[in-house]
Scaffold this active site. Structure first.
Site, PDB file in Angstrom:
ATOM      1  CB  THR A   1      -0.897  -0.034   1.255  1.00  0.00           C
ATOM      2  OG1 THR A   1      -1.695  -1.206   1.180  1.00  0.00           O
ATOM      3  CG2 THR A   1      -1.798   1.167   1.368  1.00  0.00           C
TER       4      THR A   1
ATOM      5  CB  VAL B   1     -12.694  -4.771  -0.685  1.00  0.00           C
ATOM      6  CG1 VAL B   1     -12.450  -3.310  -0.335  1.00  0.00           C
ATOM      7  CG2 VAL B   1     -13.199  -4.885  -2.123  1.00  0.00           C
ATOM      8  N   GLY B   2      -9.844  -4.620   1.076  1.00  0.00           N
ATOM      9  CA  GLY B   2      -9.260  -4.397   2.397  1.00  0.00           C
ATOM     10  C   GLY B   2      -9.720  -3.085   3.005  1.00  0.00           C
ATOM     11  CG  ASP B   3      -6.946  -1.309   5.690  1.00  0.00           C
ATOM     12  OD1 ASP B   3      -6.479  -2.072   4.810  1.00  0.00           O
ATOM     13  OD2 ASP B   3      -6.238  -0.528   6.339  1.00  0.00           O
TER      14      ASP B   3
HETATM   15  N1  ASP Z   1      -3.975  -2.726   3.998  1.00  0.00           N
HETATM   16  C1  ASP Z   1      -3.862  -3.256   2.672  1.00  0.00           C
HETATM   17  C2  ASP Z   1      -4.980  -4.220   2.434  1.00  0.00           C
HETATM   18  O1  ASP Z   1      -5.277  -4.996   3.300  1.00  0.00           O
HETATM   19  C3  ASP Z   1      -2.569  -3.970   2.391  1.00  0.00           C
HETATM   20  C4  ASP Z   1      -1.297  -3.365   2.930  1.00  0.00           C
HETATM   21  O2  ASP Z   1      -1.300  -2.254   3.461  1.00  0.00           O
HETATM   22  O3  ASP Z   1      -0.243  -4.022   2.817  1.00  0.00           O
HETATM   23  O4  ASP Z   1      -5.520  -4.243   1.343  1.00  0.00           O
END
Ligand code: ASP
Length: 310
Positions: A171, A200-202
């Protein structure tokens, strides 16, 4: 006071990529800082222009970072991108599962400015892309190699769950405070290497991985499922609103993520000019441009830091 804070992900950043990360952070800090300190215009607050400049710089970098070009690959080898932009007093825009643009953060801002909605997914979001690219154009040797590593780890995991470490830092994000007091946050991600299609993530969810209001702007990175369940960015903002000092609020936020089995990092800038960086994963790529502070580095030992520049 004008402050820009960026991250290029938290997780495991392999030694051979660290110089490329540092160079990419430097380029993104510089691009964001130029926008942050340019003459004010009616088009958009400088805080917003700064986070968009910094994040697009990292999204477009094929040598480092796993968002945009080189975004983390799903288990079947596709790039699905998520992004969010939020601006104090001017709402949020977000996209998820986008496969046809190297700069989903700009698409997220378009959703914020030009639609009555906050979050568009898949085909609906992709239809707004002015210059669509084929998904293969977003795939790099590095992202393919990361998927291969993940596949090897996943096979091992069947035998020995503890042997499977974090899947890398996937990210990029930025937060900024401009001279007029606007606060902006932006986060863009390829998700997690080896994720299911449609996961889908955060990152694209306001209040979870990305948040900005009149008090603080926040961008998170790490295991998205844990950041979502911990309502990380929104709870951090609520703690500050209740008078909790930034350092303690950051500690609580990471502890909330850890309780849900995750790790990662958080960047935050407050309306009164405090800069917060915190992570509990092995590494985090971050940068800061503020009066008397100029940093672009891959940190290799976890910390919780609050600076008061100027
Ligand atoms: N937070 C991001 C997600 O879960 C991935 C990351 O930050 O490495 O999609």
């Amino acid at each position: 006071m004008a402050i820009l804070l960026i991250h290029g992900g938290a997780g495991t950043i392999r030694e051979r990529y660290r110089a490329a990360y540092a160079a990419g952070l430097r380029a993104a800090v510089d691009a964001g800082h130029v926008a942050l300190t340019a003459p004010a215009s009616d088009d958009a607050p400088r805080a917003l222009r700064a986070v968009l400049a910094a994040v697009t710089s990292m999204e477009s970098n094929p040598d480092a970072f796993n968002a945009g070009v080189g975004g983390a690959l799903t288990r079947d080898g596709a790039v699905e991108l998520d992004a969010c932009v939020m601006l104090s007093g001017a709402g949020a825009g977000a996209v998820a599962g986008v496969t046809n643009t190297p700069n989903p953060v700009l698409l997220a801002d378009l959703v914020r400015r030009a639609t009555p909605h906050v979050l568009l997914i898949g085909a609906g979001a992709e239809a707004l892309v002015a210059d669509p690219v084929p998904n293969e154009a977003l795939i790099t040797e590095k992202s393919r190699a990361a998927l291969e590593l993940w596949r090897m780890g996943a096979e091992e995991q069947l035998e020995q769950p503890a042997a499977h470490g974090p899947t890398g830092s996937n990210t990029v994000g930025a937060v900024a405070l401009d001279d007029e007091g606007h606060l902006a946050a932006a986060t863009s991600t390829g998700g997690r290497t080896g994720q299911w299609r449609g996961r889908v993530g955060d990152a694209p969810l306001p209040g979870l991985g990305t948040y900005a209001d009149e008090l603080v702007a926040v961008s998170c990175t790490g295991k998205g499922e844990a950041f979502m369940e911990a309502v990380t960015a929104g709870k951090l903002a609520a703690a500050l609103e209740a008078g909790v000092p930034l350092e303690e609020a950051l500690r609580r936020a990471l502890a909330g993520v850890a309780r849900r089995g995750g790790d990662g990092g958080i960047i935050a800038v407050t309306a009164d000019g405090q800069v917060g960086v915190a992570f509990d994963s092995p590494h985090m790529a971050y940068g800061v441009a503020a009066p008397g502070v100029d940093v672009a580095e891959v940190a290799t030992a976890p910390f919780v830091k609050v600076l008061r520049p100027g």
